[in-house]
Every structure is written in structure tokens, then in C-alpha cells.
Design an enzyme around this catalytic site. Structure first.
Site, PDB file in Angstrom:
ATOM      1  N   GLU A   1      -5.047   1.745   2.463  1.00 22.16           N
ATOM      2  CA  GLU A   1      -5.127   0.544   3.306  1.00 22.16           C
ATOM      3  C   GLU A   1      -5.324   0.931   4.761  1.00 22.16           C
ATOM      4  O   GLU A   1      -6.031   0.264   5.506  1.00 22.16           O
ATOM      5  CB  GLU A   1      -3.836  -0.282   3.162  1.00 22.16           C
ATOM      6  CG  GLU A   1      -3.890  -1.647   3.853  1.00 22.16           C
ATOM      7  CD  GLU A   1      -3.446  -1.641   5.306  1.00 22.16           C
ATOM      8  OE1 GLU A   1      -3.686  -2.641   5.993  1.00 22.16           O
ATOM      9  OE2 GLU A   1      -2.876  -0.645   5.784  1.00 22.16           O
ATOM     10  N   GLU A   2      -4.686   2.049   5.163  1.00 18.59           N
ATOM     11  CA  GLU A   2      -4.629   2.378   6.586  1.00 18.59           C
ATOM     12  C   GLU A   2      -5.962   2.794   7.188  1.00 18.59           C
ATOM     13  O   GLU A   2      -6.239   2.473   8.337  1.00 18.59           O
ATOM     14  CB  GLU A   2      -3.598   3.488   6.835  1.00 18.59           C
ATOM     15  CG  GLU A   2      -2.155   3.076   6.569  1.00 18.59           C
ATOM     16  CD  GLU A   2      -1.607   2.057   7.559  1.00 18.59           C
ATOM     17  OE1 GLU A   2      -2.376   1.585   8.420  1.00 18.59           O
ATOM     18  OE2 GLU A   2      -0.418   1.718   7.465  1.00 18.59           O
TER      19      GLU A   2
ATOM     20  N   ASP B   1       6.083   0.746   6.939  1.00 18.93           N
ATOM     21  CA  ASP B   1       4.651   0.531   6.684  1.00 18.93           C
ATOM     22  C   ASP B   1       4.088   1.618   5.797  1.00 18.93           C
ATOM     23  O   ASP B   1       3.685   2.663   6.287  1.00 18.93           O
ATOM     24  CB  ASP B   1       3.907   0.471   8.017  1.00 18.93           C
ATOM     25  CG  ASP B   1       2.454   0.111   7.850  1.00 18.93           C
ATOM     26  OD1 ASP B   1       2.070  -0.351   6.753  1.00 18.93           O
ATOM     27  OD2 ASP B   1       1.679   0.292   8.805  1.00 18.93           O
TER      28      ASP B   1
ATOM     29  N   ASP C   1       3.379  -6.326   3.293  1.00 19.57           N
ATOM     30  CA  ASP C   1       2.938  -5.255   4.203  1.00 19.57           C
ATOM     31  C   ASP C   1       3.316  -5.593   5.640  1.00 19.57           C
ATOM     32  O   ASP C   1       2.529  -5.410   6.550  1.00 19.57           O
ATOM     33  CB  ASP C   1       1.420  -5.027   4.059  1.00 19.57           C
ATOM     34  CG  ASP C   1       0.952  -3.834   4.887  1.00 19.57           C
ATOM     35  OD1 ASP C   1       1.796  -3.022   5.297  1.00 19.57           O
ATOM     36  OD2 ASP C   1      -0.265  -3.725   5.130  1.00 19.57           O
TER      37      ASP C   1
ATOM     38  N   HIS D   1       0.811  -1.219   0.000  1.00 16.75           N
ATOM     39  CA  HIS D   1       0.000   0.000   0.000  1.00 16.75           C
ATOM     40  C   HIS D   1       0.844   1.268   0.000  1.00 16.75           C
ATOM     41  O   HIS D   1       1.812   1.394   0.715  1.00 16.75           O
ATOM     42  CB  HIS D   1      -1.063   0.000   1.102  1.00 16.75           C
ATOM     43  CG  HIS D   1      -0.553   0.011   2.514  1.00 16.75           C
ATOM     44  ND1 HIS D   1      -0.283   1.165   3.192  1.00 16.75           N
ATOM     45  CD2 HIS D   1      -0.290  -0.993   3.387  1.00 16.75           C
ATOM     46  CE1 HIS D   1       0.117   0.883   4.427  1.00 16.75           C
ATOM     47  NE2 HIS D   1       0.135  -0.424   4.572  1.00 16.75           N
TER      48      HIS D   1
ATOM     49  N   HIS E   1       3.509   2.831  12.656  1.00 14.80           N
ATOM     50  CA  HIS E   1       2.564   3.936  12.882  1.00 14.80           C
ATOM     51  C   HIS E   1       3.091   5.003  13.836  1.00 14.80           C
ATOM     52  O   HIS E   1       2.296   5.709  14.460  1.00 14.80           O
ATOM     53  CB  HIS E   1       1.220   3.424  13.415  1.00 14.80           C
ATOM     54  CG  HIS E   1       0.487   2.540  12.452  1.00 14.80           C
ATOM     55  ND1 HIS E   1      -0.768   2.012  12.727  1.00 14.80           N
ATOM     56  CD2 HIS E   1       0.800   2.075  11.215  1.00 14.80           C
ATOM     57  CE1 HIS E   1      -1.175   1.273  11.717  1.00 14.80           C
ATOM     58  NE2 HIS E   1      -0.232   1.300  10.778  1.00 14.80           N
TER      59      HIS E   1
END
Ligand SMILES: [Zn+2]
Length: 476
Positions: free
Chosen positions: A344-345, A310, A374, A298, A445
């Protein structure tokens, strides 16, 4: 002599791959060899071993995965769906695919949510100057400008919150369940704790709470909060939701041991109307252009840090795998399609849009296999697969040539990854690239997920492993 012939053959293959019609270019070259042939042993066995060796040595010696990632992280460090950064990332993806010589490069439109963090994120201890390090959860509503204040109630589970009955009413609910450090697979530990983040505000609202504070999803104790998506439920009030650093969570728990704690929370985040964005798609067209092996990651990432692991790493894996397959002289029989998914998130709109747009093709069974990356750019161990029993055993033999590089695992999994999980009704072979998971949630994140957290050689190996499996599946 063998070396000269080998080099000549590589050159011929490479030229064939680069020129026009894949059909005509294939007429002159010997058929490529896939796992079914591999199982017979002999020359085919040697070919796959040689293929793995070639891809790995090329990735390590002359790889571009790290440069690709650096380029993405410089061009669009913040690329949450719907943001100007995400649009830069889309343009970057399109340009990069063209530069790498992929075919049928295109943007496939998708509407995405637009959540904006704003400038104010403040959690302070009422009556003191003490503040905690927090980050708003994606999708959260803001607070009134002056903030909202309340007493804190701490729970480790939704069950415990339920048992409190009325005692959480009017309070700030603090979800302080740890990621289980005893589990080797940190994704399993994450899975056991992340419902606090994704559904905490729902449970807080149901209990009459006025806000949700969630312990950051990491086993490290430090002062970096980790964001991520959260949700609300129709019919329930929406309450503001934040993640607190693990150090802050420990401090808050210690304060609660001593007595009543009141906090003031100020957030300026908000949700704006949906905006247009895109998945980015490019291909290596095979001799059977209507049979597809999809590889993807992503393109969007959270708005703190750079999304280097990520999922910048997954994007770099995929693009570098496409490059490696081309320059190594492989001409896969099936088309290899690279999809850089958007959103995606915080919505998975890209994955849904892909299925909708390609529904007819999917229903015709054109998607032979799909592989997602991912889980970061760490040292690859192998893959997980949706295949079962005999098929899984066969696939274990297919990745045997990767074993001397300690990345030949093929383990039972579910659907490879969030984005390709939407292909499940139409595609039986779903794979996920599996890197070592030990350090992933140190960064995930958070502001620490930056270029510096990625190792060039580990990243390169992931791309080689992906190129190997994709090319072999395309030849099968
Ligand atoms: Zn991700």
C-alpha cells in the site's frame, strides 16, 4: 436458566461453525439477524445489542489483538514491500490465519517494487558541522557519493515556487508548508500538505531545482523525520528527495531569515528490479460462500519504526475480528474474507492485483461490502461509509449498538481506504474504521511508530467494532 440455555446455544453454534460444510451446520440453527431485521426492532434489536456487548467484552477481557500486533512487530518490524522483512510478514500472515482456524488461507502473488534506503542519509550546513535529521522519501534516487551541494530556496506552495521563475534554478527546494493545526480531522490537515511530499520532486525539477527537502507530515515539533512515498514524472529530471524533521524545518527557516543558506545532501538509496511478493487471504466461509464481505489492512510498512499503527494495527484489527467472530459463535451468512494487502505504501500493487485476480467475481457482484482499517490503533469512533442518504441512515441505525461504547458513528466518507478504493466500481458498500485521529501523525511513517505507541484496550475496541460491522453486514 436463560444463562445455561444461552451458553449451550453458543456452544452449539461454535461447534457448528467449526465443523466441515457450512451448509449442513446451518440447517440446525436459527437464522442470524441483520440490519434489515434490526430495523423492525424487538428481539432482533436485542440480538444486535447482545452481539455488540459480547464482542466488546470478549475483546477487552480475552482479546488477542495486542499479542497479534506484538508478534508481527517482532517478526517483521521493517516490512517495506520487496524487502526480506515483507516476506517474513507474508509468511507470518499465512501462519497466523491458519493458527486462527481461517479457511482457504492462501498467498495471492503480486510483483512489487523494491526500493532500498541504504546506509547514508546526511544533510549538513555547508562550512559547519551542523547536521539536520532527515529521512529519504520512498522512491527517491540517491546523490553522487560525495553528495550534492546547493543554495536553499524555501516555499510554502507550488504556486509560490512557480512565481519564483528562474530563482530556483540550480537550488535545493525546501517545501515548508505546515499541516493546518486548526483542523480537527488530522487526515484533512495531512491531505492539505502531503502533495509537497508526493509531488515535491516533480515541481522542484520543473523549476530547475537539484533536490527537494520536505517538512515532515506532523503537527508536532520534534526531531523525528517522517518518510513516505514520492514520485517522479516522465520527461523531467529526477531529483533526490528527503523529509526533514519539523524541528529541523523550523531551524532551516530561521537560518534563511538571516541570509543565504547552503546545504550538502548525501543519500545512498536506490531502486532495484521488482520482486515477487503476495497478498495474504483467509476466510470464514458462510452459507452463501459466493457473497463476500471483505475486511482488510496493509501488511507492508515503512522501513523506519515498526509500522505499529500504520498499518500493524489494521492487520491486528482484521485478524482479531476474524477470531472474535468465530469464537463468539456467530455463523455469518455471507463469507467474511480477510485480505492482508501488500505494498500500500509505495505502489498499491497488492490492491490492483486483487482486483485483477478476482475480476470475474467482482464483475458478477460477489463483493457485497468491504471495510478497511488503515488509520491507526487509537480509540475507535465508528466508521465512514460510501453509502448515501437513506442507505447511510439505515447504516447509522445498524451501528447504534456500538454507541454506548462511543464507537457508533457512521459518517459520510468516500471509499473507506486506499486499498479497498480499487473495489469501488464493483462494490457499493465501502467502509473505513475511524479511530480518533488526534495522535496518528505524531507517529505516522516515523521511527516513533512502535509497539509502545499502541494502547492495548484501544486496539481491542477497534477489533470489536470491526467484528461487529463485518458480521452484521454478512448477515444482512
Ligand atoms: Zn497505512
Amino acid at each position: 436458566v436463560r444463562l445455561v440455555f444461552g451458553l449451550a446455544a453458543c456452544l452449539v453454534l461454535w461447534t457448528a461453525c467449526r465443523t466441515g460444510d457450512p451448509r449442513s451446520s446451518h440447517s440446525a440453527i436459527p437464522p442470524r439477524l441483520g440490519p434489515k431485521l434490526y430495523l423492525r426492532g424487538g428481539a432482533e434489536h436485542d440480538e444486535l445489542n447482545a452481539r455488540a456487548d459480547r464482542l466488546v467484552s470478549m475483546a477487552l477481557a480475552n482479546g488477542q489483538a495486542y499479542e497479534i500486533l506484538e508478534d508481527l512487530c517482532t517478526t517483521a518490524p521493517h516490512r517495506l514491500a520487496g524487502s526480506p522483512g515483507a516476506e517474513r510478514a507474508v509468511e507470518w500472515g499465512y501462519d497466523t490465519m491458519r493458527r486462527l482456524g481461517l479457511r482457504n488461507v492462501r498467498r495471492e502473488a503480486v510483483m512489487v517494487p523494491r526500493w532500498v534506503r541504504g546506509d547514508i542519509e546526511k544533510l549538513s550546513l555547508v562550512g559547519t558541522a551542523e547536521e539536520f535529521k532527515i529521512t529519504a522519501l520512498g522512491g527517491s534516487i540517491g546523490t553522487p557519493a560525495a553528495g550534492l551541494a546547493g543554495e536553499v530556496v524555501m516555499v510554502r506552495s507550488f504556486e509560490q515556487l512557480k512565481q519564483l521563475g528562474d530563482k530556483a534554478r540550480g537550488k535545493i527546494v525546501f517545501f515548508n508548508r505546515l499541516m493546518n493545526p486548526a483542523l480537527l480531522n488530522t487526515f484533512a490537515a495531512y491531505g492539505g500538505a502531503v502533495d509537497q511530499r508526493s509531488r515535491g520532486p516533480i515541481h522542484a525539477a520543473r523549476a530547475g531545482g537539484i533536490a527537494a527537502i520536505v517538512r515532515s507530515m506532523t503537527t508536532l515539533i520534534n526531531d523525528y523525520p517522517h518518510t513516505g512515498a514520492t514520485r517522479y514524472e516522465a520527461g523531467l529530471p529526477k531529483v533526490p528527495a528527503v523529509a526533514i524533521s519539523t524541528k529541523g524545518a523550523e531551524r532551516l527557516a530561521a537560518l534563511l531569515q538571516e541570509g543565504t543558506v547552503s546545504l550538502n545532501l548525501q543519500l545512498s538509496c536506490r531502486t532495484l528490479p521488482d520482486v515477487a511478493s503476495a497478498n495474504v487471504v483467509g476466510e470464514i466461509v458462510g452459507m452463501k460462500p459466493n457473497e463476500i464481505v471483505l475486511i482488510g489492512g496493509h501488511l507492508d510498512a515503512w522501513d523506519i519504526g515498526q509500522g505499529a499503527h500504520d498499518d500493524g494495527a489494521g492487520i491486528a484489527h482484521c485478524l482479531e475480528a476474524m477470531r472474535l467472530i468465530q469464537v463468539s459463535g456467530l455463523c455469518p451468512k455471507r463469507t467474511i474474507r480477510c485480505v492482508l494487502y501488500m505494498n500500500e505504501e509505495n505502489g498499491v500493487r497488492g490492491a490492483r492485483a486483487y482486483v485483477q485476480r478476482h475480476k470475474q467475481d467482482l464483475e458478477r457482484g460477489t463483493h457485497y461490502a468491504a471495510i478497511e482499517s488503515d488509520r491507526g490503533g487509537f480509540r475507535p469512533r465508528g466508521f465512514d461509509s460510501s453509502a448515501r442518504d437513506e442507505r447511510l441512515a439505515e447504516l447509522q441505525r445498524v451501528v447504534e449498538p456500538l454507541r454506548s461504547y462511543h464507537m457508533g458513528a457512521m459518517i459520510k466518507g468516500r471509499h473507506g481506504g486506499v486499498d479497498i478504493s480499487f473495489l469501488r466500481p464493483y462494490c457499493r458498500l465501502l467502509f473505513g474504521l475511524v479511530p480518533s485521529s488526534q495522535r496518528y501523525f505524531d507517529f505516522h511513517h516515523s521511527d516513533l511508530d512502535r509497539m509502545e505507541a499502541v494502547n492495548e484496550r484501544e486496539l481491542a475496541l477497534g477489533a470489536a467494532a470491526l467484528a461487529y460491522l463485518a458480521s452484521v453486514l454478512a448477515d444482512e
